[in-house]
Design a protein around this motif. Structure first.
Motif, PDB file in Angstrom:
ATOM      1  N   PHE A 168      38.192  38.524  33.708  1.00 15.33           N
ATOM      2  CA  PHE A 168      38.857  39.819  33.738  1.00 15.33           C
ATOM      3  C   PHE A 168      38.368  40.807  32.684  1.00 15.33           C
ATOM      4  CE2 PHE A 168      41.720  36.645  35.542  1.00 15.33           C
ATOM      5  CZ  PHE A 168      42.045  37.238  36.757  1.00 15.33           C
ATOM      6  N   SER A 169      37.353  40.481  31.930  1.00 11.10           N
ATOM      7  CA  SER A 169      36.830  41.447  30.958  1.00 11.10           C
ATOM      8  C   SER A 169      36.157  42.588  31.692  1.00 11.10           C
ATOM      9  CB  SER A 169      35.823  40.766  30.025  1.00 11.10           C
ATOM     10  OG  SER A 169      34.641  40.419  30.731  1.00 11.10           O
ATOM     11  N   ALA A 170      36.076  43.747  31.029  1.00 11.29           N
ATOM     12  CA  ALA A 170      35.463  44.918  31.662  1.00 11.29           C
ATOM     13  C   ALA A 170      34.014  44.638  32.034  1.00 11.29           C
ATOM     14  CB  ALA A 170      35.548  46.124  30.727  1.00 11.29           C
ATOM     15  N   SER A 171      33.288  43.943  31.183  1.00  8.09           N
ATOM     16  CA  SER A 171      31.879  43.658  31.459  1.00  8.09           C
ATOM     17  C   SER A 171      31.723  42.713  32.642  1.00  8.09           C
ATOM     18  CB  SER A 171      31.202  43.068  30.221  1.00  8.09           C
ATOM     19  OG  SER A 171      31.837  41.869  29.809  1.00  8.09           O
ATOM     20  N   ALA A 172      32.601  41.717  32.741  1.00  5.90           N
ATOM     21  CA  ALA A 172      32.524  40.762  33.851  1.00  5.90           C
ATOM     22  C   ALA A 172      32.850  41.437  35.184  1.00  5.90           C
ATOM     23  CB  ALA A 172      33.474  39.592  33.603  1.00  5.90           C
ATOM     24  N   VAL A 173      33.877  42.298  35.168  1.00  2.09           N
ATOM     25  CA  VAL A 173      34.253  43.013  36.386  1.00  2.09           C
ATOM     26  C   VAL A 173      33.125  43.957  36.817  1.00  2.09           C
ATOM     27  CG1 VAL A 173      35.856  44.701  37.376  1.00  2.09           C
ATOM     28  CG2 VAL A 173      36.728  42.821  35.963  1.00  2.09           C
ATOM     29  N   SER A 174      32.558  44.683  35.865  1.00  3.15           N
ATOM     30  CA  SER A 174      31.464  45.617  36.171  1.00  3.15           C
ATOM     31  C   SER A 174      30.257  44.887  36.751  1.00  3.15           C
ATOM     32  CB  SER A 174      31.047  46.378  34.908  1.00  3.15           C
ATOM     33  OG  SER A 174      32.098  47.185  34.432  1.00  3.15           O
ATOM     34  N   ALA A 175      29.905  43.753  36.138  1.00  3.77           N
ATOM     35  CA  ALA A 175      28.754  42.992  36.613  1.00  3.77           C
ATOM     36  C   ALA A 175      28.981  42.469  38.027  1.00  3.77           C
ATOM     37  CB  ALA A 175      28.475  41.836  35.662  1.00  3.77           C
ATOM     38  N   PHE A 176      30.199  42.032  38.307  1.00  6.24           N
ATOM     39  CA  PHE A 176      30.515  41.517  39.640  1.00  6.24           C
ATOM     40  C   PHE A 176      30.438  42.630  40.684  1.00  6.24           C
ATOM     41  CE2 PHE A 176      33.859  40.846  42.891  1.00  6.24           C
ATOM     42  CZ  PHE A 176      33.290  39.774  43.553  1.00  6.24           C
ATOM     43  N   VAL A 177      31.041  43.785  40.386  1.00  3.62           N
ATOM     44  CA  VAL A 177      31.019  44.912  41.331  1.00  3.62           C
ATOM     45  C   VAL A 177      29.582  45.332  41.619  1.00  3.62           C
ATOM     46  CG1 VAL A 177      31.623  47.353  41.635  1.00  3.62           C
ATOM     47  CG2 VAL A 177      33.319  45.740  40.730  1.00  3.62           C
ATOM     48  N   GLN A 178      28.769  45.431  40.579  1.00  2.00           N
ATOM     49  CA  GLN A 178      27.373  45.838  40.780  1.00  2.00           C
ATOM     50  C   GLN A 178      26.614  44.802  41.603  1.00  2.00           C
ATOM     51  OE1 GLN A 178      26.181  48.974  39.715  1.00  2.00           O
ATOM     52  NE2 GLN A 178      24.695  48.318  41.263  1.00  2.00           N
ATOM     53  N   ALA A 179      26.905  43.527  41.388  1.00  2.00           N
ATOM     54  CA  ALA A 179      26.231  42.470  42.152  1.00  2.00           C
ATOM     55  C   ALA A 179      26.582  42.554  43.632  1.00  2.00           C
ATOM     56  CB  ALA A 179      26.605  41.104  41.588  1.00  2.00           C
ATOM     57  N   VAL A 180      27.842  42.874  43.942  1.00  2.00           N
ATOM     58  CA  VAL A 180      28.239  43.025  45.345  1.00  2.00           C
ATOM     59  C   VAL A 180      27.526  44.227  45.961  1.00  2.00           C
ATOM     60  CG1 VAL A 180      30.137  43.453  46.945  1.00  2.00           C
ATOM     61  CG2 VAL A 180      30.489  41.943  44.986  1.00  2.00           C
ATOM     62  N   LEU A 181      27.504  45.346  45.237  1.00  2.00           N
ATOM     63  CA  LEU A 181      26.837  46.544  45.737  1.00  2.00           C
ATOM     64  C   LEU A 181      25.342  46.297  45.956  1.00  2.00           C
ATOM     65  CD1 LEU A 181      28.518  49.311  43.522  1.00  2.00           C
ATOM     66  CD2 LEU A 181      29.039  48.714  45.894  1.00  2.00           C
ATOM     67  N   ASP A 182      24.754  45.446  45.150  1.00  2.00           N
ATOM     68  CA  ASP A 182      23.327  45.139  45.261  1.00  2.00           C
ATOM     69  C   ASP A 182      23.028  44.074  46.312  1.00  2.00           C
ATOM     70  OD1 ASP A 182      22.813  46.972  43.283  1.00  2.00           O
ATOM     71  OD2 ASP A 182      22.687  45.494  41.670  1.00  2.00           O
ATOM     72  N   GLY A 183      24.069  43.574  46.984  1.00  2.00           N
ATOM     73  CA  GLY A 183      23.869  42.572  48.026  1.00  2.00           C
ATOM     74  C   GLY A 183      23.583  41.181  47.514  1.00  2.00           C
ATOM     75  N   LYS A 184      23.987  40.901  46.282  1.00  2.00           N
ATOM     76  CA  LYS A 184      23.695  39.603  45.682  1.00  2.00           C
ATOM     77  C   LYS A 184      24.850  38.598  45.796  1.00  2.00           C
ATOM     78  CE  LYS A 184      20.525  41.664  42.296  1.00  2.00           C
ATOM     79  NZ  LYS A 184      20.247  41.916  40.865  1.00  2.00           N
ATOM     80  N   VAL A 185      25.953  39.024  46.422  1.00  2.00           N
ATOM     81  CA  VAL A 185      27.114  38.148  46.564  1.00  2.00           C
ATOM     82  C   VAL A 185      27.436  38.005  48.048  1.00  2.00           C
ATOM     83  CG1 VAL A 185      29.525  37.753  45.935  1.00  2.00           C
ATOM     84  CG2 VAL A 185      27.998  38.966  44.349  1.00  2.00           C
ATOM     85  N   LYS A 186      27.669  36.786  48.501  1.00  2.00           N
ATOM     86  CA  LYS A 186      28.022  36.563  49.900  1.00  2.00           C
ATOM     87  C   LYS A 186      29.521  36.787  50.088  1.00  2.00           C
ATOM     88  CE  LYS A 186      24.378  33.359  51.305  1.00  2.00           C
ATOM     89  NZ  LYS A 186      24.081  32.038  51.932  1.00  2.00           N
ATOM     90  N   PRO A 187      29.923  37.277  51.264  1.00  2.00           N
ATOM     91  CA  PRO A 187      31.352  37.503  51.492  1.00  2.00           C
ATOM     92  C   PRO A 187      32.133  36.198  51.524  1.00  2.00           C
ATOM     93  CG  PRO A 187      30.114  37.818  53.521  1.00  2.00           C
ATOM     94  CD  PRO A 187      29.111  37.665  52.431  1.00  2.00           C
ATOM     95  N   ASN A 188      33.388  36.290  51.157  1.00  2.00           N
ATOM     96  CA  ASN A 188      34.295  35.159  51.223  1.00  2.00           C
ATOM     97  C   ASN A 188      35.035  35.246  52.556  1.00  2.00           C
ATOM     98  OD1 ASN A 188      35.974  32.970  50.282  1.00  2.00           O
ATOM     99  ND2 ASN A 188      37.600  34.487  50.011  1.00  2.00           N
ATOM    100  N   LEU A 189      34.746  34.331  53.475  1.00  2.00           N
ATOM    101  CA  LEU A 189      35.288  34.410  54.825  1.00  2.00           C
ATOM    102  C   LEU A 189      36.542  33.546  54.950  1.00  2.00           C
ATOM    103  CD1 LEU A 189      31.916  34.149  56.775  1.00  2.00           C
ATOM    104  CD2 LEU A 189      33.194  36.229  56.176  1.00  2.00           C
ATOM    105  N   LEU A 190      37.606  34.148  55.471  1.00  3.18           N
ATOM    106  CA  LEU A 190      38.844  33.409  55.677  1.00  3.18           C
ATOM    107  C   LEU A 190      38.694  32.427  56.825  1.00  3.18           C
ATOM    108  CD1 LEU A 190      41.560  36.242  55.480  1.00  3.18           C
ATOM    109  CD2 LEU A 190      40.939  34.606  53.698  1.00  3.18           C
TER     110      LEU A 190
END
Length: 346
Positions: A175-197
């Motif tokens: 939940f740190s600001a840096s961790a949240v920012s890095a995660f958001v940028q990784a999703v925008l860059d297509g580096k994270v796969k979606p979590n499918l229900l």
């Protein structure tokens, strides 16, 4: 600095469209000086966050009304929006393509402290990603099933692509600001796969005439190259889905002994597929046998006979000749009256 120029006229026209925003215009030099301005600028004043946001005008391009409208819409939202009955429409109408959500329980003091770093991370993504706070102990509890969450899962984070409803989560919440920012940028860059229900498949999922699919079993059934698979994607609360339920069960009974035809259904609110996004319910798709992973959407009448024609014709409906009815001639009643005259009575 010219209230009669083209840029000013475009500004006035936009003011007429955005009736919920107060507009004003000024050209006095002392106001430019007071607000530290040297060139034509639209200033958005607000009572939250940074309290003022500037939209400088490009002298060569003038004022782009569409860009300014979006700028105003983005800055009319708080950097961190709480999801409530009062804000939900504004959040969904914001036309910001991605949302980053923090689910927390506002009755827990320790969880309230997570808002600070989450808000800090939001600043760099303004206009691209809307950061939203969801209180699982209040109004936000209503959206938990959409994410496959319960109140006990808070605090947790989810990223949503609004166009496809694809959801993303960290391998382990940080939940740190840096961790949240890095995660958001990784999703925008297509580096994270979606979590499918995916729900768990019922033990008897393939023993009934209508097979019950879930996210985990969808691929193996729908894309079985030896089967023609007709799937109903539904929502449990959908009235149209309930109306056609009996017809779908009857269709399953009709084809239960056909080796190469499978009639199936899937709760699309509890299950997701990687490359298929379901919008609106019910949605009917036919997956023909053979290679190529083909998919055909069914868009005709929702009755057993039309479904059967579609299946028998392997994913298309045969064209039928138009129904032509004959209209009988009117009975003879004597010559018509000339304008301004009456027929003599018998």
């Amino acid at each position: 600095q010219d209230l009669r120029g083209e840029a000013a006229q475009a500004f006035y026209e936009l003011a007429g469209d955005l009736v919920d925003v107060a507009f004003g215009a000024a050209e006095a030099p002392e106001l430019f000086e007071a607000y530290g301005l040297a060139a034509d600028t639209v200033c958005v004043f607000k009572k939250f966050d940074e309290e003022r946001a500037d939209f400088p005008l490009d002298p060569a391009r003038g004022l782009d009304a569409a860009e300014l409208s979006r700028f105003i819409r983005v800055h009319s939202l708080e950097l961190l929006m709480e999801f409530t009955s009062e804000t939900s429409d504004r959040i969904f109408d914001a036309k910001i393509p991605h949302h980053m959500l923090l689910f927390l329980n506002k009755t827990e003091a320790a969880q309230l402290e997570l808002q600070g770093p989450f808000r800090e991370a939001a600043a760099a993504f303004r206009g691209k990603v809307l950061f939203v706070l969801v209180d699982v102990s209040g109004y936000g509890a209503g959206v938990l099933p959409f994410f496959g969450l319960t109140p006990a899962d808070a605090p947790t984070l989810r990223f949503v692509k609004m166009e496809t409803n694809r959801k993303y989560q960290m391998e382990e919440d940080a939940f740190s600001a840096s961790a949240v920012s890095a995660f958001v940028q990784a999703v925008l860059d297509g580096k994270v796969k979606p979590n499918l229900l995916s729900a768990e498949p019922p033990e008897d999922w393939d023993t009934k005439p209508v097979k019950v699919l879930v996210g985990k079993t969808f691929e193996q059934v729908a894309f079985d190259e030896t089967k023609n698979v007709f799937v109903k994607f539904y929502a449990p609360w959908c009235s149209h889905c309930k109306e056609m339920a009996a017809a779908w069960e009857e269709l399953g009974e009709r084809y239960k002994d056909h080796e190469d035809i499978v009639i199936a259904e899937m709760d699309a609110t509890a299950n997701e597929m990687e490359n298929i996004a379901i919008r609106g319910y019910p949605r009917l798709y036919y997956f023909p046998a053979g290679p190529g992973r083909k998919m055909i959407e069914y868009k005709s009448n929702r009755d057993v006979e039309t479904f059967s024609k579609f299946l028998e014709n392997r994913g298309t409906l045969p064209e039928e000749p138009p129904v032509v009815s004959s209209v009988p001639l009117p009975q003879a009643r004597g010559p018509p009256c000339a304008p301004g005259k009456r027929q003599p009575s018998a």
